[in-house]
Design an enzyme around this catalytic site. Structure first.
Site, PDB file in Angstrom:
ATOM      1  N   ARG A  53      23.518   2.432  21.004  1.00 30.54           N
ATOM      2  CA  ARG A  53      23.532   2.450  22.470  1.00 30.54           C
ATOM      3  C   ARG A  53      24.333   1.226  22.911  1.00 30.54           C
ATOM      4  O   ARG A  53      24.445   0.251  22.165  1.00 30.54           O
ATOM      5  CB  ARG A  53      22.109   2.358  23.012  1.00 30.54           C
ATOM      6  CG  ARG A  53      21.225   3.529  22.659  1.00 30.54           C
ATOM      7  CD  ARG A  53      19.786   3.288  23.145  1.00 30.54           C
ATOM      8  NE  ARG A  53      18.942   4.418  22.865  1.00 30.54           N
ATOM      9  CZ  ARG A  53      18.125   4.510  21.815  1.00 30.54           C
ATOM     10  NH1 ARG A  53      18.047   3.512  20.936  1.00 30.54           N
ATOM     11  NH2 ARG A  53      17.382   5.575  21.629  1.00 30.54           N
ATOM     12  N   LYS A  78      14.533   0.917  23.524  1.00 32.25           N
ATOM     13  CA  LYS A  78      13.677   2.029  23.949  1.00 32.25           C
ATOM     14  C   LYS A  78      12.523   2.272  22.985  1.00 32.25           C
ATOM     15  O   LYS A  78      12.128   3.405  22.748  1.00 32.25           O
ATOM     16  CB  LYS A  78      14.497   3.312  24.123  1.00 32.25           C
ATOM     17  CG  LYS A  78      15.531   3.239  25.229  1.00 32.25           C
ATOM     18  CD  LYS A  78      16.155   4.602  25.435  1.00 32.25           C
ATOM     19  CE  LYS A  78      17.061   4.601  26.633  1.00 32.25           C
ATOM     20  NZ  LYS A  78      17.609   5.937  26.878  1.00 32.25           N
ATOM     21  N   ARG A 148      27.778   7.742  20.687  1.00 30.47           N
ATOM     22  CA  ARG A 148      26.478   7.903  20.018  1.00 30.47           C
ATOM     23  C   ARG A 148      26.226   9.372  19.683  1.00 30.47           C
ATOM     24  O   ARG A 148      25.783   9.712  18.580  1.00 30.47           O
ATOM     25  CB  ARG A 148      25.369   7.340  20.909  1.00 30.47           C
ATOM     26  CG  ARG A 148      23.978   7.441  20.313  1.00 30.47           C
ATOM     27  CD  ARG A 148      22.994   6.663  21.193  1.00 30.47           C
ATOM     28  NE  ARG A 148      21.616   7.023  20.968  1.00 30.47           N
ATOM     29  CZ  ARG A 148      20.865   6.550  19.981  1.00 30.47           C
ATOM     30  NH1 ARG A 148      21.369   5.715  19.104  1.00 30.47           N
ATOM     31  NH2 ARG A 148      19.612   6.918  19.856  1.00 30.47           N
ATOM     32  N   HIS A 171      15.889   7.835  17.126  1.00 29.78           N
ATOM     33  CA  HIS A 171      15.281   8.755  18.098  1.00 29.78           C
ATOM     34  C   HIS A 171      13.770   8.795  17.876  1.00 29.78           C
ATOM     35  O   HIS A 171      13.317   8.979  16.751  1.00 29.78           O
ATOM     36  CB  HIS A 171      15.821  10.176  17.919  1.00 29.78           C
ATOM     37  CG  HIS A 171      17.190  10.386  18.439  1.00 29.78           C
ATOM     38  ND1 HIS A 171      18.019  11.371  17.956  1.00 29.78           N
ATOM     39  CD2 HIS A 171      17.902   9.761  19.403  1.00 29.78           C
ATOM     40  CE1 HIS A 171      19.169  11.347  18.596  1.00 29.78           C
ATOM     41  NE2 HIS A 171      19.118  10.369  19.478  1.00 29.78           N
ATOM     42  N   TYR A 180      22.007  18.255  18.564  1.00 34.42           N
ATOM     43  CA  TYR A 180      23.311  18.227  17.904  1.00 34.42           C
ATOM     44  C   TYR A 180      23.319  19.008  16.607  1.00 34.42           C
ATOM     45  O   TYR A 180      24.352  19.511  16.209  1.00 34.42           O
ATOM     46  CB  TYR A 180      23.758  16.768  17.718  1.00 34.42           C
ATOM     47  CG  TYR A 180      23.913  16.204  19.088  1.00 34.42           C
ATOM     48  CD1 TYR A 180      25.054  16.461  19.822  1.00 34.42           C
ATOM     49  CD2 TYR A 180      22.861  15.560  19.711  1.00 34.42           C
ATOM     50  CE1 TYR A 180      25.155  16.054  21.135  1.00 34.42           C
ATOM     51  CE2 TYR A 180      22.955  15.151  21.022  1.00 34.42           C
ATOM     52  CZ  TYR A 180      24.105  15.400  21.727  1.00 34.42           C
ATOM     53  OH  TYR A 180      24.204  15.023  23.031  1.00 34.42           O
TER      54      TYR A 180
END
Length: 193
Positions: A53, A78, A148, A171, A180
């Site tokens: 990120r 995050k 990303r 993630h 994806y």
């Protein structure tokens, strides 16, 4: 519903928000040009290979890079899991080249890895840089998060395990990774063998 994007068929009509491997090649090649080409290439290559990120990229520290062992400590944001990841040879060479130039940069005593002419790189500077590189590469406007997503798409397209990709990208929810893997045609190869 199916949609055609370039010469690739996708599962649905959502706008394509990643670059293909061929597009990433053009993007990375284009990042080498300009006054800060050495820094820009190192930044974009590391961002792509590790699915960073923007905030993770601009907050990367020199201490996070170990060129002798070829390791990079990725501090995820995050609430994601931070991990130590391997650096490929081209990444090590790009980072060594940047570190040789970085010595002469203003604020070279900063612990942050990537610097601009005025000091530490900002999110806004990276947004601008990625957009300029994308235009120069003939890809139109590219956003940092597109890079990303390109990481996710490329790894899925190579047939890598979804859980492994999830861990690499940090993630929390595997559904983000699966967006994806669903576009990767390679997942169907050899299905009937």
């Amino acid at each position: 519903m199916k949609a055609i994007i370039g010469n690739e068929e996708t599962v649905d009509e959502r706008r394509k928000n990643f670059l293909t491997e061929a597009e990433i090649e053009k993007f990375l090649k284009s990042s080498r040009y300009g006054r800060r080409g050495v820094r820009n290439f190192a930044m974009m290559l590391v961002a792509y290979r590790h699915g960073l990120r923007v905030s993770e990229l601009v907050n990367m520290r020199i201490a996070d890079v170990d060129l002798d062992t070829g390791r990079l400590f990725v501090r995820r944001c995050k609430g994601s899991l931070s991990t130590s990841q391997p650096l490929d040879g081209d990444e090590v060479r790009a980072l060594r080249a940047w570190l040789r130039q970085r010595i002469n940069a203003p604020c070279c005593n900063s612990p942050l890895l990537f610097l601009s002419e005025r000091g530490p790189m900002t999110r806004q500077a990276v947004n601008y840089l990625v957009a300029v590189v994308g235009e120069r590469a003939g890809l139109g406007h590219v956003w940092p998060h597109t890079i990303r997503h390109a990481t996710d798409f490329a790894l899925a397209n190579k047939g890598h395990d979804t859980r492994l990709i999830q861990d690499l990208l940090g993630h929390q929810n595997i559904r983000h990774t699966q967006l994806y893997t669903r576009t990767a045609a390679v997942r169907f190869e050899g299905l009937w063998r």
